[in-house]
Design a protein around this motif. Structure first.
Motif, PDB file in Angstrom:
ATOM      1  N   GLU A 405       0.848  -1.190   0.000  1.00 52.75           N
ATOM      2  CA  GLU A 405       0.000   0.000   0.000  1.00 52.75           C
ATOM      3  C   GLU A 405       0.883   1.238   0.000  1.00 52.75           C
ATOM      4  N   MET A 421      -4.493   6.401  -1.112  1.00 51.16           N
ATOM      5  CA  MET A 421      -3.922   5.097  -0.798  1.00 51.16           C
ATOM      6  C   MET A 421      -4.181   4.189  -1.989  1.00 51.16           C
ATOM      7  N   VAL A 423      -3.255   0.339  -3.839  1.00 49.51           N
ATOM      8  CA  VAL A 423      -2.932  -1.026  -3.423  1.00 49.51           C
ATOM      9  C   VAL A 423      -2.421  -1.802  -4.628  1.00 49.51           C
ATOM     10  N   PRO A 539      -1.285  -4.806   4.773  1.00 44.35           N
ATOM     11  CA  PRO A 539      -0.237  -5.021   3.774  1.00 44.35           C
ATOM     12  C   PRO A 539       1.022  -5.583   4.441  1.00 44.35           C
TER      13      PRO A 539
END
Length: 712
Positions: A405, A421, A423, A539
């Motif tokens: 992340e 954010m 991913v 993560p």
């Protein structure tokens, strides 16, 4: 690793004149070739403090073990010698453009007794006339098929030509009229060569005179009542016009020019070239290169010019070369191009008109080529696996970080501060997991504090999910004293993002905020209500956009929450250094590292997502007005109010009874609207900038539907 001071030339030994220099490694191999207007100034710049050198330059000078140079009389000679040495030694630290494919060209073999039209790839041959290159071979064959009707030039191979001559019978093209059949003597060698030269003239752009000549012959045939001949000429004209339509006119006045555009990032660059002849795009090609040395756009353009025209002579070098940045100094490069052409060549940046518009198209092609190259590189499973292993090794992780992340902060001079954010799972973007944040605990610009807040909010949601499912037992925390803010900087029960919360306010999740082109629904595990769990997975690695301060802030946020199994690192933009918590020195990954490339791609995606959100908020705030702050007043009733009164000025002057006359607006809503407009500060009067007088016209305050919510 060699010490540059061990092979540094003595003071005064380097001449102050133009020349070309070579760096060699300990095995005597040439690793870098460069040119300079002043050898003394240029070479001295390599032997300064290593900390002041660009990382790629630092790697080169520490790999080298010796430097040598050759003095020349002019900068043009230096340019020519540099190109020759790069071609001869293939230095590893020089920019080298590479084709992802071999581009085909239309070739006419004028060096043969009976010239042949064919598709050719690879290096050019002497005595052959080339047109192109083209993106696809089928495009060449379609054009040739149309033109053979008018210019029946030989297209067969040497073997077919020889066999037809032996048996005295032409091939199929000779029977259907698409070959003049010189193999069986239907035309002489001189007549066939004249056909081939007319074909070349037409392909070179000299089309108008030939079409007019054909039209005149068609009219003469019709007047002489030779209708079959006139019909054949009519069909020939139609075939040529269809061939011309495949290359629309993009520049007026039959311009001959090459347009070069560059798209680049910190590690790679893509170059696109459009070849315009006779005002039409006759060819296109593109290259991609790793930025092995420290170069800017002008340097990339210079290297592209060397590779593009290094082996060309005459008309293959156009009259104009349009570029996004001119090499400095420009005179030697322009003179070198002029010498290769045999006449003057203009090297410049287009400023306006059709040429600038076409350059925009070429630039867009370069950006798409770079994006496609990155996509192909990222989609390779082996490459992604190697990148994750390199990251794990560099950061000393127990295993490859399968979920990464990345967080980034974006603002406009301290206003509209937001965060993103993104991913990546198994090295690929998972857009359905992207989230965006608004900074709420303070006002103003503070990237470090913003990073602490965002990372804390994300992992606080993770802990809440774990608590709800019974997978995490959090130790009791001391409640803050009355009037004091909590340790995480958020008020109790504060929602984590805008929009309606699907659960209780304390558990409100970030809105999914998919990318504009993403239609994938969140596919994580479902909670009791059937909605996907948000922030349910931690993560293995958190990447922040920034250096030591941002990394320390993210690590502090995790430590405050008691999370010790998530690694943190930061990627600083300036030198692409990887920072880890508690270390004074960064982790420097090799420039060719797939791990560095993956981290950079993740960081760039987070930056793109953050700045897109920030711009949308900014645009929304600019379009907002006093009516947007009225609770319970939707778009329909706002439109009805503005349509009824015609402007905000008239609406502000209206009484409550007058506002109630609008359909759908009750007294309570009318009172709320009147109060909101009273609190809103009136706009400054409109001023005519030409005369300085204040405009009192009602039209100045009009608020048409297209500009609803204009500030007043």
């Amino acid at each position: 690793m060699a010490d540059p001071s061990s092979y540094r030339p003595k003071p005064g030994q380097i001449p102050d004149s133009p020349g070309v220099y070579k760096f060699r490694d300990e095995h005597g191999r040439v690793i870098y070739v460069g040119k300079a207007k002043s050898l003394r100034q240029r070479l001295s710049s390599y032997f300064q403090d290593l900390a002041n050198l660009h990382p790629r330059t630092r790697t080169m000078v520490t790999t080298a073990a010796a430097v040598e140079w050759t003095v020349v009389s002019t900068e043009v000679e230096a340019l020519q010698l540099e190109y020759s040495w790069i071609k001869e030694f293939d230095p590893r630290f020089n920019v080298k453009y590479r084709d992802d494919k071999s581009y085909p060209s239309l070739a006419v073999t004028l060096n043969e007794e009976f010239p042949r039209v064919q598709v050719m790839r690879g290096p050019k041959k002497k005595g052959v006339r080339y047109f192109g290159p083209y993106a696809h071979a089928w495009a060449i064959r379609e054009t040739v098929d149309l033109m053979l009707r008018v210019f029946p030039v030989r297209t067969c191979s040497a073997g077919v030509f020889k066999r037809s001559a032996q048996i005295g019978r032409p091939c199929l093209l000779g029977y259907i009229g698409k070959c003049s059949a010189p193999c069986v003597g239907r035309v002489t060698a001189d007549e066939h060569r004249e056909l081939a030269e007319e074909f070349c003239d037409f392909m070179a752009g000299r089309t108008g005179a030939y079409l007019r000549r054909l039209e005149q012959r068609m009219q003469e045939a019709a007047e002489d009542m030779e209708y079959e001949k006139a019909a054949r000429l009519r069909d020939d004209i139609g075939a040529l016009k269809r061939a011309m339509e495949k290359n629309a006119v993009v520049l007026a006045d039959a311009t001959d020019a090459d347009l070069i555009a560059v798209a680049e990032d910190e590690l790679e660059a893509a170059v696109q070239i459009f070849h315009v002849r006779g005002g039409r795009v006759r060819g296109q090609r593109g290259w991609v290169t790793d930025k092995v040395e420290a170069v800017d756009t002008a340097d990339l353009v210079e290297h592209a010019l060397q590779q593009l025209y290094g082996e060309e002579r005459g008309d293959a070098v156009p009259k104009e070369v349009l570029v996004p940045a001119v090499p400095e100094p420009a005179e030697p490069v322009a003179q070198w191009l002029s010498e290769r052409r045999g006449s003057r060549v203009d090297l410049r940046i287009p400023q306006r008109g059709d040429k600038k518009d076409l350059m925009t198209t070429v630039q867009r092609n370069a950006q798409q080529a770079l994006a496609l190259h990155k996509t192909k590189r990222a989609s390779d499973l082996t490459t992604r696996s190697r990148a994750l292993e390199e990251i794990a090794g560099a950061l000393e992780l127990d295993s490859a970080p399968l979920r990464i992340e990345c967080f980034d902060i974006s603002h406009l001079q301290g206003d509209d501060v937001v965060a993103s954010m993104v991913v990546f799972e198994d090295g690929l973007a998972r857009k359905s997991e992207y989230r965006r944040f608004q900074i709420k605990s303070f006002a103003g610009q503070d990237d470090v504090r913003s990073m602490h807040e965002v990372v804390g909010r994300r992992f606080r949601r993770y802990l809440q999910e774990k608590q709800r499912t019974g997978e995490w037992e959090e130790e009791p925390r001391e409640e803050p004293a009355a009037g004091e803010p909590p340790a995480d900087g958020l008020a109790p029960g504060e929602p984590l993002a805008d929009g309606p919360a699907p659960e209780a306010p304390a558990l409100a999740a970030e809105a999914p905020a998919l990318a504009p082109d993403d239609t994938e629904e969140s596919s994580g595990p479902l909670d009791d209500s059937g909605r996907p769990k948000r922030f349910a997975y931690p993560p293995q690695l958190v990447v922040v956009d920034g250096g030591q301060p941002q990394v320390a802030a993210a690590q502090r946020a995790l430590s405050e929450l008691g999370i010790d199994d998530v690694a943190v690192c930061g990627l600083a933009k300036r030198l692409e250094e990887v920072w880890v918590p508690g270390e004074d020195d960064p982790v420097v990954l090799p420039r060719s590292s797939e791990g560095l490339y993956l981290l950079q791609r993740i960081r760039d995606e987070a930056h793109r997502f953050a700045i897109t959100y920030q711009r949308s908020k900014r645009a929304k705030s600019l379009r907002s007005g006093p009516l947007d702050a009225v609770p319970g007043l939707g778009e329909s009733r706002k439109q009805a109010l503005l349509k009824h009164f015609g402007s905000l000025k008239r609406l502000r002057a209206a009484t409550i009874e007058q506002i109630c006359e609008v359909p759908g607006v009750g007294r309570k809503t009318a009172e709320t609207v009147a109060a909101a407009l009273t609190r809103a500060a009136p706009a400054a009067p409109a001023v005519n900038t030409a005369t300085g007088e204040i405009i009192e016209d009602e039209a100045a305050n009009a608020a048409p539907s297209a500009n609803r919510g204009t500030r007043s």
